[in-house]
Write a protein that holds these residues in place. Structure first.
Motif, PDB file in Angstrom:
ATOM      1  N   ALA D  46     -13.198 -14.370   0.584  1.00 31.36           N
ATOM      2  CA  ALA D  46     -14.661 -14.338   0.672  1.00 31.36           C
ATOM      3  C   ALA D  46     -15.250 -15.743   0.541  1.00 31.36           C
ATOM      4  CB  ALA D  46     -15.228 -13.421  -0.422  1.00 31.36           C
ATOM      5  N   ARG D 102     -28.432   3.160   0.586  1.00 30.85           N
ATOM      6  CA  ARG D 102     -29.357   4.013  -0.184  1.00 30.85           C
ATOM      7  C   ARG D 102     -28.622   5.078  -0.986  1.00 30.85           C
ATOM      8  NH1 ARG D 102     -32.661   7.465   2.808  1.00 30.85           N
ATOM      9  NH2 ARG D 102     -33.968   7.849   0.982  1.00 30.85           N
ATOM     10  N   THR D 104     -26.000   4.605  -2.666  1.00 30.11           N
ATOM     11  CA  THR D 104     -25.203   3.972  -3.725  1.00 30.11           C
ATOM     12  C   THR D 104     -26.094   3.508  -4.883  1.00 30.11           C
ATOM     13  OG1 THR D 104     -25.340   1.753  -2.774  1.00 30.11           O
ATOM     14  CG2 THR D 104     -23.579   3.167  -1.956  1.00 30.11           C
ATOM     15  N   ALA D 105     -25.449   3.226  -5.999  1.00 28.96           N
ATOM     16  CA  ALA D 105     -26.147   2.863  -7.232  1.00 28.96           C
ATOM     17  C   ALA D 105     -27.088   1.677  -7.029  1.00 28.96           C
ATOM     18  CB  ALA D 105     -25.132   2.526  -8.317  1.00 28.96           C
ATOM     19  N   LYS D 106     -28.280   1.801  -7.585  1.00 35.08           N
ATOM     20  CA  LYS D 106     -29.255   0.718  -7.450  1.00 35.08           C
ATOM     21  C   LYS D 106     -28.747  -0.581  -8.057  1.00 35.08           C
ATOM     22  CE  LYS D 106     -33.332   3.652  -7.211  1.00 35.08           C
ATOM     23  NZ  LYS D 106     -34.657   3.980  -7.753  1.00 35.08           N
ATOM     24  N   VAL D 107     -28.109  -0.473  -9.218  1.00 41.92           N
ATOM     25  CA  VAL D 107     -27.714  -1.682  -9.940  1.00 41.92           C
ATOM     26  C   VAL D 107     -26.795  -2.557  -9.087  1.00 41.92           C
ATOM     27  CG1 VAL D 107     -25.823  -0.464 -11.157  1.00 41.92           C
ATOM     28  CG2 VAL D 107     -26.731  -2.601 -12.075  1.00 41.92           C
ATOM     29  N   ARG D 109     -26.343  -2.259  -5.781  1.00 40.70           N
ATOM     30  CA  ARG D 109     -27.006  -2.603  -4.524  1.00 40.70           C
ATOM     31  C   ARG D 109     -27.795  -3.898  -4.702  1.00 40.70           C
ATOM     32  NH1 ARG D 109     -31.399   1.602  -2.832  1.00 40.70           N
ATOM     33  NH2 ARG D 109     -30.025   3.076  -3.896  1.00 40.70           N
ATOM     34  N   LYS D 110     -28.388  -4.058  -5.896  1.00 41.07           N
ATOM     35  CA  LYS D 110     -29.241  -5.227  -6.138  1.00 41.07           C
ATOM     36  C   LYS D 110     -28.455  -6.531  -6.214  1.00 41.07           C
ATOM     37  CE  LYS D 110     -33.086  -2.672  -8.029  1.00 41.07           C
ATOM     38  NZ  LYS D 110     -33.760  -2.157  -9.233  1.00 41.07           N
ATOM     39  N   ILE D 111     -27.176  -6.440  -6.545  1.00 44.57           N
ATOM     40  CA  ILE D 111     -26.373  -7.669  -6.566  1.00 44.57           C
ATOM     41  C   ILE D 111     -25.459  -7.753  -5.344  1.00 44.57           C
ATOM     42  CG2 ILE D 111     -26.460  -7.876  -9.089  1.00 44.57           C
ATOM     43  CD1 ILE D 111     -23.529  -6.889  -9.136  1.00 44.57           C
ATOM     44  N   GLY D 112     -25.662  -6.827  -4.418  1.00 44.71           N
ATOM     45  CA  GLY D 112     -24.906  -6.901  -3.171  1.00 44.71           C
ATOM     46  C   GLY D 112     -23.488  -6.365  -3.264  1.00 44.71           C
ATOM     47  N   THR D 140     -20.242   4.313  -7.566  1.00 44.00           N
ATOM     48  CA  THR D 140     -20.895   3.164  -6.948  1.00 44.00           C
ATOM     49  C   THR D 140     -21.587   2.304  -7.995  1.00 44.00           C
ATOM     50  OG1 THR D 140     -22.925   4.404  -6.518  1.00 44.00           O
ATOM     51  CG2 THR D 140     -21.261   4.399  -4.779  1.00 44.00           C
ATOM     52  N   ASN D 141     -21.539   2.762  -9.246  1.00 45.31           N
ATOM     53  CA  ASN D 141     -22.130   1.964 -10.334  1.00 45.31           C
ATOM     54  C   ASN D 141     -21.019   1.459 -11.247  1.00 45.31           C
ATOM     55  OD1 ASN D 141     -21.473   4.460 -11.351  1.00 45.31           O
ATOM     56  ND2 ASN D 141     -23.359   4.709 -12.516  1.00 45.31           N
TER      57      ASN D 141
END
Lengths: 228, 228, 228, 228
Positions: D46, D102, D104-107, D109-112, D140-141
């Motif tokens: 990466a 959408r 998947t876990a917000k937490v 998702r916010k850090i990609g 997903t969290n």
């Protein structure tokens, strides 16, 4: 002078559950246990295998089978409109995570209701099967919101209201509906897009919820609302 | 030749939920919403305050009131035996954590069912009120296992089976029972120690659960089992 | 040429948790276990009662005691601003539902950490005690979001972000923070309004969460943000 | 005269979390996020793709990579013994239910941090990949007990204690461990069968939990206990 009814009295302590708007991105359609083993044909197969007379079995299953087929058709209509209008769709199915019964819900294990991953009649009913990319949630117990991460997924999506269709009205649909309402979701049950073994129990459990913790509407009404 | 029934067919795919033993330290009695506002008298008061004719109200509430009083008497009997035999007891009540409706369940807020801490008719019904040291769990929604930490407390206690009594059969008792079964608890509903506004719905929702996800028994039967 | 750090590499797979706005009606202040038994004085009392030398105990407790007092002062500042600005406030406390240890969390029962309702040092610390009408949530385990209905109450209120203060940074505050983030809440920990027994562990667990699943800010910074 | 330490004072209010037995059918091994994207090689790929200098990247990733590989080897040993001795095994992995963020876990998702079903480096690391019939739980969290039905499955299995291995010690392993303890599970973390980006944080979060809400042991010790 107008007669006083028990309903009038109840209305002095509780008002009817208010109508709510169906909104893309906020309202999800949840299809519950729309799998082949719910069809009358599956019951016939199992009963005949167990030694019951096929003709007699077909007779007693007939009314149920027709109600199931009608519900499938109606669910298919609602699903079609939801897809066209861009509403989120979740397919909930009975399915064990493995073949091991210990991994499945105690309640259903105790009545012998176990659906292993490869169970032939565990597939979705063709008319309402998921499209690629649509959410599929598996469960081994009754309510779709206990024993799954469905609530978590709905929160991730900012969903606040649910349209429920599927089987059985007085078991998995009922448990899902009550739990959803308790968690704060607005719940709309499409009455003719779900059914159960007994028409009387179908009607009764919908009546018990109607305007108390859920709205009950017909496919026609829901399709109209979705088309806005 | 024996006639085939729909029930016979169902029994080829599911067996009846098995009986289970009531055991001290493992089985808890859960009393649901046995509060004064459930009594007919509370409905009469509210209806009269709202302008309905008292005599007419008393007439239509009478049957409900009698069923509630009978359920209270039966719950009191079960409670008495549980206490003497050392079974765990949990009293679940409707009560907001504060006077602020925002702190309470959306579902009940929407129908105006809010029970602030000081609500005069929110007290436990005398015959079944908690003794010091007995667990009291408050809720603002329907099912006693959502929106509370009851499941957590029961896990702390190693409880695996529940006896349910209280109100209303087709609302909070139903939601609690379905959720409990889904979580893996063995559930026994004492049919004549709970009731609801409609006798028909009471019967229907018990029938829907009977031998599917719960055992349904009378007070007499349960008292006998508890006395072992 | 700029040196490559491990941090640089990590940033190619994960971005820092984004800042979020504190909004009245959406953001709640959660005070965790700000009870008298956390104070150094309580430790001294317990240790002396257990036979340790008071002077020696005071010596080793001194640094912890000062950090606790500073955290209380800072939490008090944040609380004051939240109240003035109309932000929601939740006071979480350790307290058993009854005196019966069976009713309390297994994890804390096993280490002897049981806080019965009448425990003298279980009261809130004066500087940050609840006002009438403010939410109080009791727990018997670590994280404020497991073993309680706090998540349910926050959902009722449409809260989507939390400001955390209190004790202990590496135990109850940590468990609450991780769980809150996992559930989808934006989490802001006020680093100098919480502390724990070891300054090193306080720093470490904040660093572990920083920009991964929570924002870490000082009281000064948070007060400024709240005052908008 | 023996000197008084802060630890001595703490021991007058809390005792160390007691040792517990590892028992087949009651204790499960939970492997957390042992997926290819945790390996140093994935980070290198990466980072190089993002334009960083490969040689420099390999240098800074080296220590982490070695610790990960050691943890994999140790987890493999524990897994092997668990399988031979018939202990239950659960593989927890990061994986979205669909490609739609959408869901998947917000937490994360916010850090990609999004792991779609077909993500090439989302596969289990070869040495510890599931055998057919072993449980696989996707999340997903962070914590394996929130946002999944793992707790439900463990209850179905009557599991009351967990052995934790995997990644990352101060994130998903930590969140899982704290939540598990809060729910009442006995928790044993295999310290050298998990790791994280910073050795210091690895040590710190294990120390924070040690004897408070979890037991911390080495692979050697755990293997000995399992072979009982």
């Amino acid at each position: 002078m107008k007669e006083v009814t028990f309903e009038d009295v109840i209305r002095t302590v509780e008002s009817p559950y208010p109508d709510f708007e169906l909104r893309k991105g906020k309202t999800a359609l949840v299809l519950i246990d729309m799998q082949r083993f719910v069809l009358g044909e599956h019951l016939v197969k199992a009963a005949v295998k167990a030694g019951l007379d096929e003709h007699a079995v077909r007779e007693v299953v007939k009314d149920y089978d027709e109600r199931v087929k009608r519900a499938v058709k109606n669910a298919q209509r609602v699903l079609g409109v939801c897809r066209r209008k861009g509403f989120d769709v979740v397919h909930v199915r009975m399915q064990g995570p493995t073949d091991n019964p210990r991994h499945t819900a105690k309640v259903n294990r105790k009545i012998g209701l176990i659906v292993p991953p490869q169970f032939e009649d565990g597939d979705f009913i063709d008319e309402v099967k998921p499209l690629p990319g649509e959410l599929v949630v598996t469960k081994t117990n009754g309510g779709a919101l206990s024993g799954t991460n469905l609530d978590f997924i709905l929160r991730n999506m900012d969903i606040d209201s649910l349209i429920l269709v599927g089987f059985l009205t007085d078991q998995c649909v009922l448990a899902t509906s009550l739990h959803a309402a308790d968690l704060g979701y607005d719940v709309l049950i499409v009455e003719d897009a779900c059914t159960t073994r007994s028409k009387i129990l179908h009607d009764a459990v919908l009546l018990a919820q109607k305007d108390v913790c859920a709205k009950i509407k017909t496919t026609d009404e829901v399709v109209r609302l979705l088309q806005g």
